[in-house]
Design a protein around this motif. Sequence first.
Motif, PDB file in Angstrom:
ATOM      1  N   GLU A 121      35.218  44.396  34.807  1.00  0.00           N
ATOM      2  CA  GLU A 121      35.756  45.633  34.252  1.00  0.00           C
ATOM      3  C   GLU A 121      36.941  46.148  35.067  1.00  0.00           C
ATOM      4  O   GLU A 121      37.390  47.273  34.881  1.00  0.00           O
ATOM      5  CB  GLU A 121      34.663  46.709  34.206  1.00  0.00           C
ATOM      6  CG  GLU A 121      33.532  46.379  33.251  1.00  0.00           C
ATOM      7  CD  GLU A 121      32.479  47.476  33.193  1.00  0.00           C
ATOM      8  OE1 GLU A 121      32.619  48.464  33.954  1.00  0.00           O
ATOM      9  OE2 GLU A 121      31.533  47.339  32.405  1.00  0.00           O
ATOM     10  N   ASP A 122      37.428  45.309  35.973  1.00  0.00           N
ATOM     11  CA  ASP A 122      38.555  45.695  36.814  1.00  0.00           C
ATOM     12  C   ASP A 122      39.833  45.079  36.246  1.00  0.00           C
ATOM     13  O   ASP A 122      39.790  44.179  35.396  1.00  0.00           O
ATOM     14  CB  ASP A 122      38.316  45.210  38.251  1.00  0.00           C
ATOM     15  CG  ASP A 122      39.393  45.684  39.210  1.00  0.00           C
ATOM     16  OD1 ASP A 122      39.430  46.893  39.481  1.00  0.00           O
ATOM     17  OD2 ASP A 122      40.196  44.837  39.660  1.00  0.00           O
ATOM     18  N   SER A 123      40.966  45.550  36.738  1.00  0.00           N
ATOM     19  CA  SER A 123      42.243  44.998  36.280  1.00  0.00           C
ATOM     20  C   SER A 123      42.392  43.530  36.645  1.00  0.00           C
ATOM     21  O   SER A 123      43.100  42.777  35.977  1.00  0.00           O
ATOM     22  CB  SER A 123      43.407  45.800  36.884  1.00  0.00           C
ATOM     23  OG  SER A 123      43.330  45.801  38.313  1.00  0.00           O
ATOM     24  N   LYS A 124      41.696  43.135  37.715  1.00  0.00           N
ATOM     25  CA  LYS A 124      41.683  41.719  38.084  1.00  0.00           C
ATOM     26  C   LYS A 124      40.491  41.048  37.421  1.00  0.00           C
ATOM     27  O   LYS A 124      39.362  41.519  37.527  1.00  0.00           O
ATOM     28  CB  LYS A 124      41.587  41.551  39.601  1.00  0.00           C
ATOM     29  CG  LYS A 124      42.850  41.912  40.349  1.00  0.00           C
ATOM     30  CD  LYS A 124      42.745  41.502  41.808  1.00  0.00           C
ATOM     31  CE  LYS A 124      44.070  41.796  42.534  1.00  0.00           C
ATOM     32  NZ  LYS A 124      44.018  41.350  43.950  1.00  0.00           N
ATOM     33  N   SER A 125      40.749  39.951  36.739  1.00  0.00           N
ATOM     34  CA  SER A 125      39.660  39.225  36.090  1.00  0.00           C
ATOM     35  C   SER A 125      38.726  38.653  37.147  1.00  0.00           C
ATOM     36  O   SER A 125      39.153  38.227  38.222  1.00  0.00           O
ATOM     37  CB  SER A 125      40.209  38.091  35.219  1.00  0.00           C
ATOM     38  OG  SER A 125      41.007  38.605  34.193  1.00  0.00           O
ATOM     39  N   PHE A 126      37.434  38.625  36.817  1.00  0.00           N
ATOM     40  CA  PHE A 126      36.450  38.139  37.765  1.00  0.00           C
ATOM     41  C   PHE A 126      36.551  36.626  37.914  1.00  0.00           C
ATOM     42  O   PHE A 126      36.188  35.876  37.011  1.00  0.00           O
ATOM     43  CB  PHE A 126      35.042  38.534  37.320  1.00  0.00           C
ATOM     44  CG  PHE A 126      33.961  37.908  38.150  1.00  0.00           C
ATOM     45  CD1 PHE A 126      33.776  38.290  39.462  1.00  0.00           C
ATOM     46  CD2 PHE A 126      33.151  36.917  37.628  1.00  0.00           C
ATOM     47  CE1 PHE A 126      32.788  37.708  40.235  1.00  0.00           C
ATOM     48  CE2 PHE A 126      32.170  36.328  38.401  1.00  0.00           C
ATOM     49  CZ  PHE A 126      31.983  36.727  39.704  1.00  0.00           C
ATOM     50  N   SER A 127      37.055  36.161  39.019  1.00  0.00           N
ATOM     51  CA  SER A 127      37.085  34.776  39.477  1.00  0.00           C
ATOM     52  C   SER A 127      36.931  33.766  38.345  1.00  0.00           C
ATOM     53  O   SER A 127      37.753  33.667  37.453  1.00  0.00           O
ATOM     54  CB  SER A 127      36.006  34.568  40.536  1.00  0.00           C
ATOM     55  OG  SER A 127      36.165  33.345  41.192  1.00  0.00           O
ATOM     56  N   ALA A 128      35.808  33.020  38.359  1.00  0.00           N
ATOM     57  CA  ALA A 128      35.607  31.966  37.352  1.00  0.00           C
ATOM     58  C   ALA A 128      35.039  32.514  36.060  1.00  0.00           C
ATOM     59  O   ALA A 128      34.844  31.773  35.108  1.00  0.00           O
ATOM     60  CB  ALA A 128      34.674  30.887  37.912  1.00  0.00           C
ATOM     61  N   GLY A 129      34.738  33.802  36.019  1.00  0.00           N
ATOM     62  CA  GLY A 129      34.230  34.400  34.802  1.00  0.00           C
ATOM     63  C   GLY A 129      32.718  34.324  34.698  1.00  0.00           C
ATOM     64  O   GLY A 129      32.009  34.190  35.691  1.00  0.00           O
ATOM     65  N   TYR A 130      32.235  34.396  33.471  1.00  0.00           N
ATOM     66  CA  TYR A 130      30.800  34.416  33.199  1.00  0.00           C
ATOM     67  C   TYR A 130      30.389  33.156  32.443  1.00  0.00           C
ATOM     68  O   TYR A 130      31.170  32.600  31.662  1.00  0.00           O
ATOM     69  CB  TYR A 130      30.429  35.637  32.357  1.00  0.00           C
ATOM     70  CG  TYR A 130      30.188  36.894  33.162  1.00  0.00           C
ATOM     71  CD1 TYR A 130      28.919  37.442  33.273  1.00  0.00           C
ATOM     72  CD2 TYR A 130      31.229  37.523  33.833  1.00  0.00           C
ATOM     73  CE1 TYR A 130      28.689  38.586  34.015  1.00  0.00           C
ATOM     74  CE2 TYR A 130      31.018  38.667  34.580  1.00  0.00           C
ATOM     75  CZ  TYR A 130      29.736  39.197  34.670  1.00  0.00           C
ATOM     76  OH  TYR A 130      29.513  40.328  35.414  1.00  0.00           O
ATOM     77  N   THR A 131      29.163  32.735  32.678  1.00  0.00           N
ATOM     78  CA  THR A 131      28.605  31.664  31.847  1.00  0.00           C
ATOM     79  C   THR A 131      28.324  32.235  30.460  1.00  0.00           C
ATOM     80  O   THR A 131      28.254  33.460  30.279  1.00  0.00           O
ATOM     81  CB  THR A 131      27.295  31.124  32.451  1.00  0.00           C
ATOM     82  OG1 THR A 131      26.315  32.170  32.471  1.00  0.00           O
ATOM     83  CG2 THR A 131      27.513  30.603  33.864  1.00  0.00           C
ATOM     84  N   LYS A 132      28.108  31.356  29.519  1.00  0.00           N
ATOM     85  CA  LYS A 132      27.876  31.818  28.144  1.00  0.00           C
ATOM     86  C   LYS A 132      26.594  32.631  28.004  1.00  0.00           C
ATOM     87  O   LYS A 132      26.411  33.373  27.032  1.00  0.00           O
ATOM     88  CB  LYS A 132      27.827  30.612  27.200  1.00  0.00           C
ATOM     89  CG  LYS A 132      26.709  29.624  27.485  1.00  0.00           C
ATOM     90  CD  LYS A 132      26.737  28.463  26.507  1.00  0.00           C
ATOM     91  CE  LYS A 132      25.616  27.464  26.740  1.00  0.00           C
ATOM     92  NZ  LYS A 132      25.762  26.735  28.017  1.00  0.00           N
ATOM     93  N   ASP A 133      25.695  32.489  28.997  1.00  0.00           N
ATOM     94  CA  ASP A 133      24.433  33.220  28.918  1.00  0.00           C
ATOM     95  C   ASP A 133      24.337  34.345  29.947  1.00  0.00           C
ATOM     96  O   ASP A 133      23.250  34.844  30.237  1.00  0.00           O
ATOM     97  CB  ASP A 133      23.229  32.273  29.057  1.00  0.00           C
ATOM     98  CG  ASP A 133      23.307  31.377  30.277  1.00  0.00           C
ATOM     99  OD1 ASP A 133      24.313  31.434  31.000  1.00  0.00           O
ATOM    100  OD2 ASP A 133      22.353  30.605  30.499  1.00  0.00           O
ATOM    101  N   GLY A 134      25.485  34.752  30.531  1.00  0.00           N
ATOM    102  CA  GLY A 134      25.502  36.008  31.246  1.00  0.00           C
ATOM    103  C   GLY A 134      25.491  35.994  32.749  1.00  0.00           C
ATOM    104  O   GLY A 134      25.354  37.051  33.380  1.00  0.00           O
TER     105      GLY A 134
END
Length: 797
Positions: free
Chosen positions: A331-344
């Motif tokens: 929820e920050d202006s910087k995207s979270f690193s590798a992101g999220y897996t499809k299941d959260g």
Amino acid sequence: MLMKKLTAAASALAIGAGMAVYAPASVGDADAASAYNYGEALQKSMFFYEVQQAGKLPDWNYVQWRDDSMVDEDGNETDVCTGGWFDAGDHFKFTVTNAYTASVLAWGYLEYKDAVDKIGMGETYRNNVQWGLDYLMQCDRGDKIIGTIGDFSGGSTDHNIWCSPEVYLRKHHLNGGDWERPYDEIADSTSMGLAAAALAEGYLMFKDTDSAKAKAYLEQAEKYFKSADAIRDNEKGEYGSMYPVSSWVDDCMYAACWLYKATGDSKYLDIIENDYIPQFPKENQSTENKYTWGFCWDDTTQGAALLYAQITGKQEWIDHISRHLKYWMNEDSKSFSAGYTKDGLAYLMNWGPLRHAANTAWIAFLACDTIFKDDAALCEKYNTWAKSQMDYCFGDNSMGMSYVLGMGDKNPTAIHHRAASGIHDDHWNELGKADSSEGWQTEYAHTLYGALIGGPDSSGNYDQSTIGVSNYEYTEVAIDYNAGYTAALCAMVADHGGTIDPSFPPTETPKWAEWNITSSLNGSSASYTEVKAWVKNYTAWPARVAKDIKYRYYFDASEILAGGLSIDDVTVEGKAQDYTAGEPGYATVTGPYLYDGTIYYAEIAIEDGRVIQPTGQKEHRDEVQFRISIPDAIDGKSTAGCWDQTNDWSAEGLEANADLKSDDALNPHITMYVDGKLVWGTEPDGTTPSGSDYTFTRSGGSDEPTPQPTTSPVKPTTQPGTDAEDDLWGDANVDGKVDLQDAVAILQSVALPAKYPLTEKGARLADVDGVEGISGPDALVIQQYDAHLVTKLPIQK
């Protein structure tokens, strides 16, 4: 002699003047809204840390299949700093991960002591933290600190050896000729800073219960911090190749915060504000204080920031932690690193992604209970996210996989952990697979309860058909993996409740014969039989060696005697073997000896059986070839017809050129004896090993098994005033035997009689301590009986 283990039920015993029973399982049922028992998870995480203990194990260690390690043949602990935790599934001890782990575990307890104590885990938790702290106390080397203890160079490196810790040092000795592991000394602010933090927390943990120990912890913490602050640099030493830390400022700030909490001395805040904050790590190409990445062994910036925000209440640092959590929630202006897996799952990186998510969950839980506690909406948001990440570990994922071993119905099957594998031949690539085309061991000896494994890939997949032990990023477990996870569990127990299992851990029995013999027919004729045999050490409960090893080959002399020969005409002799005379492992072949009637045996005695060690494809076995024969002729008269091996007990199933690596070559008619006790095979009269293949009791130092009585324990007698001759006193669960499960049944019944009632007969047989009525001391007496410290039940008073 000390009992090797008490069951976990013994944690329900408060052994004191009143011998009162404490019943933790009755406290704090798990939150109905939660699908998982966080108390059980906390209990099992402590078990994992006890699996990781190096050196001579304390009496309170609950792991039945572990024993002393890193000791020489005289039972002396040889590491330059004794104790501590093995880092992961290997045998290295790194000060940086021991210190980080002890610090985070202590943090969890300090913040949520009441909740941990309430479910009955306080003493166990404190014991485990103290184990780590006492190791750190020894690592001081003046202006340096011990960095790594382990075989990290040359041809005998730790990572090239796969065996149980109990016998690891034997492999090291075999390769290097010594019993002491190498180590390094480093001028490293990170290791010193983390050690200082952990020991300052140790002061806070123990100052009210053990003031002398607490004072020593604090003094050493201040000494480590002074050196760390003076050095202000990282000398990684040998640990650097595996744990390449990138900064010292975060660790020194983290330590200074804890020393301020411990002492109240404002000089630590002055150092932070004047020296550390100006050097606080920044975002790449930015003047912003670093809020990305995550709290871990390499980066304690967010832990330091949270502590500083707690101490000072400064809004900029409260906002810093909030932004860190928003970053993780994407929820920050910087995207979270590798992101999220499809299941959260918030997926920081492929190495231990669950570890990183759990660490951040810990930051979120604690922040909500401290610096954000007045913002209900924010806390609801952060707590919900943190719980989702923790519950992902337990099975809230698309795989339905519990990544906490020994919890849930579905766990990863390939685990990178030497001790849990119980492998005897150093071949580990097949572990966790459904089968092995070459016959290698695939089954783990032990369940590694409570260990948080690496986790899924970046899509949330965990393909067990392709993931093997060598895929470390998925299969690794480590003390730092469980650290933030355990601290988070402390918070979750406080929020959601939980219970522990008074019967945990379950008693393990060997899954395979720990000692065995394979044999092959080397050759035979009308006057002799020659045999090739392998004696093999498959021990894993625990892994061990034994000096006194013998085995017997039985033959029937009836046709010899019927042909007019005497037993004196029989020759028993050794042929080729692995060792030469004078070497440990050399076998003397003697006989014949009378067994019964016309049945005799040859005896093969290993000079020093400790060379047969479960550490490699060659070391775990000892080959001896021997021959039993009669002369071809006596006084010119042929002895044809006087030798017939077809009716010999040990020749049954003996095949020429049998593959001695194969189970098809196992020969249960050649009997094996360890320390005078039958451990393998069946004698001609039907005698088989009693109980487990080999009863082991920790002797308090030696890595040799302690011989147990060859006679059965005295059977409990009937209690005065009764006349039931078949009464088995102590058999509380009425299963026909007296063992630790009866002690567990008593403790459960005392704690929760409605849930765990004893039968009328069981209740009568359980009353064995000489005092009328069933109570905790009855369970203690049964544990003593099981360990042969008491030989008769009930006790008369």
